[in-house]
Design an enzyme around this catalytic site. Structure first.
Site, PDB file in Angstrom:
ATOM      1  N   GLY A  39      34.293  34.374  36.117  1.00 49.44           N
ATOM      2  CA  GLY A  39      35.145  33.817  35.980  1.00 49.44           C
ATOM      3  C   GLY A  39      35.431  34.063  37.694  1.00 49.44           C
ATOM      4  O   GLY A  39      34.346  35.002  38.109  1.00 49.44           O
ATOM      5  N   GLY A  41      38.561  34.697  41.493  1.00 54.98           N
ATOM      6  CA  GLY A  41      39.925  34.849  41.770  1.00 54.98           C
ATOM      7  C   GLY A  41      40.057  35.802  43.289  1.00 54.98           C
ATOM      8  O   GLY A  41      38.748  35.573  43.827  1.00 54.98           O
ATOM      9  N   GLY A  42      41.089  35.904  44.070  1.00 55.23           N
ATOM     10  CA  GLY A  42      40.371  36.246  44.914  1.00 55.23           C
ATOM     11  C   GLY A  42      40.157  37.024  45.591  1.00 55.23           C
ATOM     12  O   GLY A  42      39.928  36.961  46.581  1.00 55.23           O
ATOM     13  N   MET A  43      39.241  38.130  44.632  1.00 56.73           N
ATOM     14  CA  MET A  43      39.293  39.256  45.136  1.00 56.73           C
ATOM     15  C   MET A  43      37.218  38.949  44.799  1.00 56.73           C
ATOM     16  O   MET A  43      36.561  40.521  44.470  1.00 56.73           O
ATOM     17  CB  MET A  43      39.646  40.337  44.123  1.00 56.73           C
ATOM     18  CG  MET A  43      40.995  40.765  44.595  1.00 56.73           C
ATOM     19  SD  MET A  43      41.153  40.832  46.768  1.00 56.73           S
ATOM     20  CE  MET A  43      39.406  42.014  47.277  1.00 56.73           C
ATOM     21  N   VAL A  46      32.327  36.782  38.909  1.00 55.62           N
ATOM     22  CA  VAL A  46      33.030  37.442  38.586  1.00 55.62           C
ATOM     23  C   VAL A  46      31.222  36.880  36.858  1.00 55.62           C
ATOM     24  O   VAL A  46      31.951  35.394  36.795  1.00 55.62           O
ATOM     25  CB  VAL A  46      32.669  38.474  37.228  1.00 55.62           C
ATOM     26  CG1 VAL A  46      32.939  40.028  36.513  1.00 55.62           C
ATOM     27  CG2 VAL A  46      34.455  38.942  38.759  1.00 55.62           C
ATOM     28  N   LYS A  61      29.928  41.462  40.290  1.00 56.50           N
ATOM     29  CA  LYS A  61      30.865  40.837  41.118  1.00 56.50           C
ATOM     30  C   LYS A  61      31.080  41.110  42.922  1.00 56.50           C
ATOM     31  O   LYS A  61      30.318  41.748  42.766  1.00 56.50           O
ATOM     32  CB  LYS A  61      32.263  41.668  40.597  1.00 56.50           C
ATOM     33  CG  LYS A  61      33.474  40.691  41.476  1.00 56.50           C
ATOM     34  CD  LYS A  61      34.689  41.993  41.258  1.00 56.50           C
ATOM     35  CE  LYS A  61      36.039  41.244  41.422  1.00 56.50           C
ATOM     36  NZ  LYS A  61      36.971  41.581  40.717  1.00 56.50           N
ATOM     37  N   ASP A 143      46.968  47.183  43.792  1.00 56.01           N
ATOM     38  CA  ASP A 143      47.352  46.049  42.905  1.00 56.01           C
ATOM     39  C   ASP A 143      47.338  46.211  41.530  1.00 56.01           C
ATOM     40  O   ASP A 143      45.954  45.748  40.789  1.00 56.01           O
ATOM     41  CB  ASP A 143      45.650  45.020  43.500  1.00 56.01           C
ATOM     42  CG  ASP A 143      46.401  43.903  42.960  1.00 56.01           C
ATOM     43  OD1 ASP A 143      47.197  43.349  43.744  1.00 56.01           O
ATOM     44  OD2 ASP A 143      45.533  42.066  43.513  1.00 56.01           O
TER      45      ASP A 143
END
Length: 201
Positions: A39, A41-43, A46, A61, A143
């Site tokens: 997957g 995302g913003g960070m 992975v 990651k 977060d």
């Protein structure tokens, strides 16, 4: 090369990002052989990988930029915090190797249907235990949100993304957090402290 079904509707930047991510499959980074994209995302992105040295599965990651505080958070050792095995760099990109978890995020669980109040309390207690352990070492998550709370198949809660946390005395102008979960001081552009994590919880 095969084009995705949504090729005409997808921005060029996203198409390039997908191609780069797919190109990582089969590569070995440090001693980690990348096998599957899990997957993004913003960070970061992975991947599922295998530690060829210890012969164990890991989550790898890649972060969009370097986070100098990540090494400090690798010292966290708590049953409710996703364990970081290694932090390194590959072709200018920082990566974090961490334990591979089986289960779902709290965000996925909440979207699945009904929810018992007692279960909410149990999850909140486990997250609070993780935050307490981090705060005792002066580490702030920044977060806390359902997408960063993982529930394993055995019911153990793991807080994710401590690799992008910060130490309270670090100067970092970039704002972190997700609107809807951010404390007022974070919304105003402040760095926040341990109380910001509690607010999000």
């Amino acid at each position: 090369m095969s084009w995705p079904d949504d090729f005409l509707e997808t921005p060029a930047f996203d198409l390039v990002a997908r191609a780069l991510q797919a190109d990582m499959i089969g590569k070995t980074v440090s001693n980690y052989r990348i096998e599957e994209r899990l997957g993004s995302g913003g960070m970061g992105v992975v991947y599922r990988a295998t530690d060829t040295r210890l012969q164990r599965p890991v989550a790898l990651k890649f972060l969009p930029e370097a986070y100098h505080e990540a090494r400090a958070t690798a010292t966290l050792n708590h049953p409710n915090i996703c364990t970081i095995h290694e932090i390194g760099a590959h072709e200018g990109r920082q990566f974090i190797a961490m334990e591979l978890l089986e289960g779902k995020t709290l965000k996925q669980e909440l979207g699945a249907g009904s929810w018992e109040p007692g279960r909410s309390v149990d999850i909140a207690i486990q997250v609070a235990n993780a935050l307490e352990a981090a705060h005792e070492k002066g580490i702030i998550h920044r977060d806390i949100k359902p997408a960063n709370i993982f529930i394993t198949q055995s019911g153990v809660v793991k807080v994710l993304d401590f690799g992008i946390a910060r130490m309270p005395d670090s100067a970092e102008p970039q704002q972190f957090g997700t609107r809807g979960y951010m404390a007022p001081e974070q919304v105003r552009g402040g760095a926040g402290d341990a109380r910001s994590d509690i607010f999000a919880l």
